[in-house]
Design an enzyme around this catalytic site. Structure first.
Site, PDB file in Angstrom:
ATOM      1  NE  ARG A  55      10.164  -3.300  16.897  1.00 52.09           N
ATOM      2  CZ  ARG A  55      10.386  -2.703  15.719  1.00 52.09           C
ATOM      3  NH1 ARG A  55       9.359  -2.239  15.006  1.00 52.09           N
ATOM      4  NH2 ARG A  55      11.604  -2.578  15.253  1.00 52.09           N
TER       5      ARG A  55
ATOM      6  CG  HIS B  72       8.904  -8.758  10.994  1.00 58.12           C
ATOM      7  ND1 HIS B  72       7.776  -7.988  10.892  1.00 58.12           N
ATOM      8  CD2 HIS B  72       9.948  -7.973  10.590  1.00 58.12           C
ATOM      9  CE1 HIS B  72       8.103  -6.781  10.443  1.00 58.12           C
ATOM     10  NE2 HIS B  72       9.406  -6.743  10.273  1.00 58.12           N
TER      11      HIS B  72
ATOM     12  CG  HIS C 178       9.997  -6.418   5.682  1.00 57.17           C
ATOM     13  ND1 HIS C 178      10.858  -5.410   5.321  1.00 57.17           N
ATOM     14  CD2 HIS C 178       9.772  -6.268   7.007  1.00 57.17           C
ATOM     15  CE1 HIS C 178      11.167  -4.693   6.385  1.00 57.17           C
ATOM     16  NE2 HIS C 178      10.506  -5.187   7.428  1.00 57.17           N
TER      17      HIS C 178
ATOM     18  CG  ASP D 141      10.543   1.153  12.355  1.00 53.76           C
ATOM     19  OD1 ASP D 141       9.625   0.625  11.683  1.00 53.76           O
ATOM     20  OD2 ASP D 141      11.391   0.499  12.978  1.00 53.76           O
TER      21      ASP D 141
ATOM     22  CD  GLU E   7       7.526  -3.256   7.158  1.00 51.61           C
ATOM     23  OE1 GLU E   7       7.252  -4.133   8.014  1.00 51.61           O
ATOM     24  OE2 GLU E   7       8.357  -2.345   7.352  1.00 51.61           O
TER      25      GLU E   7
END
Length: 390
Positions: A101, A126, A200, A272, A337
């Protein structure tokens, strides 16, 4: 969990290609790398998508451990420019120009402010809605008889999704060692810009569509993480993982603390978060290891990147169906990631993602697969000096 196959013999490494539909009037192909030793990886030239990764478990049974769709239409219906009910999934895709982000869809570089399309509430996620995961990449097979590879190239014009500079990017997928997928990124620009690509892929080491991954055990080689605000944007701080549910320095099940009342877990509805990795400093270093006790499969990650995002598939909702014919449920996978920190263009204290003319971005990540009989065996001998496969 879909049809399985058993690997029982060695053969020759190879690359095969097959038509896989079309996107925006252009033919798309699916290319399968086979190391001849029981591992295959299928990659589409649309989005550079890793469509499948097939590896053996401790008993020799082969299964696909990467979430995805059986055909191209699934990806076209669930990408960032046309998100489905679960939102854009980015299954297996090359993400760029900027992984994760950027707050408020803007950043300032060399005194000029650039405005980006917002595709994640107030944020750009992304790279924006028409980013690299939606593009057709040029493909060239290569490598050696022992290590097949696929080189993907794409030229992103200046101003694409609001970013300055024309980017010439190259991503090479290679099968190395016995069962490892190596991803090498290089890129140049003709004007100052920010750039931070990643891959991803969502993993389920028991096999895609087999259920939740909450019993998968995980180690992340990070003493710190970047806490997030209510919009999932880093606050700009790097805080210790010690004493928090985000401490993965010793192996523990992903599900152990996923419902902890800690504000960080509640905000993300699970994991996350970006972890500040130990000991990378631009050199290829051990980042993480995951283990599925049921199948015995082990995934070890090395990277040159300073961070890694653990995502516990919090927003899968059971509406997507994989090649196995089974639905993808919440927490049905995890992503690791490898990346620069989210929102780095707006955080001068984070590692820089600025790329200027005359410079070349170089980044490498390796996902290596093995098997273990127990958790003790899977996590024995881990430290930052763990050597990657060659």
């Amino acid at each position: 969990m879909g049809r399985r196959q058993r690997h029982s013999r060695h053969g020759s490494a190879s690359i095969t290609s097959q038509p896989w539909g079309s996107a925006e009037g252009h033919a798309v192909n699916l290319h399968t790398l086979d190391n001849g030793r029981g591992m295959t990886v299928a990659i589409a030239d649309y989005g550079g998508i890793v469509q499948s990764i097939k590896v053996a478990d401790r008993g020799g049974d082969v299964a696909d451990v990467a979430l995805g769709f059986a055909d191209l239409d699934g990806y076209l219906a669930n990408n960032s420019s046309s998100p489905g009910p679960s939102g854009a999934t980015y299954f297996g895709a090359i993400v760029g120009r900027y992984a994760n982000r950027i707050a408020d869809g803007s950043f300032t570089l060399d005194g000029q402010t650039y405005t980006l399309p917002r595709n994640n509430g107030a944020n750009t996620l992304h790279g924006g809605p028409n980013a690299w995961n939606t593009k057709l990449w040029q493909v060239a097979p290569g490598g050696t008889p022992e290590s097949p590879s696929l080189a993907l190239s794409y030229t992103d014009p200046a101003g694409a999704d609001g970013f300055p500079g024309m980017i010439t990017a190259r991503v090479v997928y290679s099968l190395v060692s016995s069962s490892a997928l190596r991803i090498d990124y290089t890129a140049t620009t003709d004007a100052a810009t920010v750039l931070a690509p990643t891959n991803h892929t969502y993993f389920n080491l028991a096999g895609e569509g087999s259920g939740v991954v909450l019993d998968h055990e995980l180690v992340i080689n990070a003493d710190g993480y970047t806490p997030i605000n209510s919009h999932l944007i880093p606050t700009g701080d790097v805080e210790p993982v010690a004493g928090t549910p985000l401490d993965f320095r010793a192996a523990k099940p992903i599900g152990r603390d996923i419902a902890d009342p800690h504000p960080q877990i509640a905000t993300a509805q699970g994991f996350d978060h970006n972890f500040a990795l130990n000991g990378t400093d631009g050199e290829l270093a051990f980042a993480a290891r995951a283990f599925d006790p049921t199948s015995g499969r082990v995934l070890t990650t090395w990277t040159t990147e300073p961070g890694i995002q653990l995502y516990s598939a919090n927003f899968l909702r059971g509406d997507l169906i994989g090649p196995s014919g089974r639905r993808y449920e919440r927490n049905g996978a995890f992503a690791l990631e490898t990346q620069h920190f989210p929102n780095s263009p707006n955080e001068p204290g984070f590692p820089s993602t600025v790329l200027r003319p005359g410079q070349t971005l170089r980044s490498t990540t390796i996902y290596a697969f093995s098997v273990a009989r127990s958790s003790e065996e899977a996590f024995a001998g881990l430290d930052a000096r763990l050597e990657p496969p060659r």
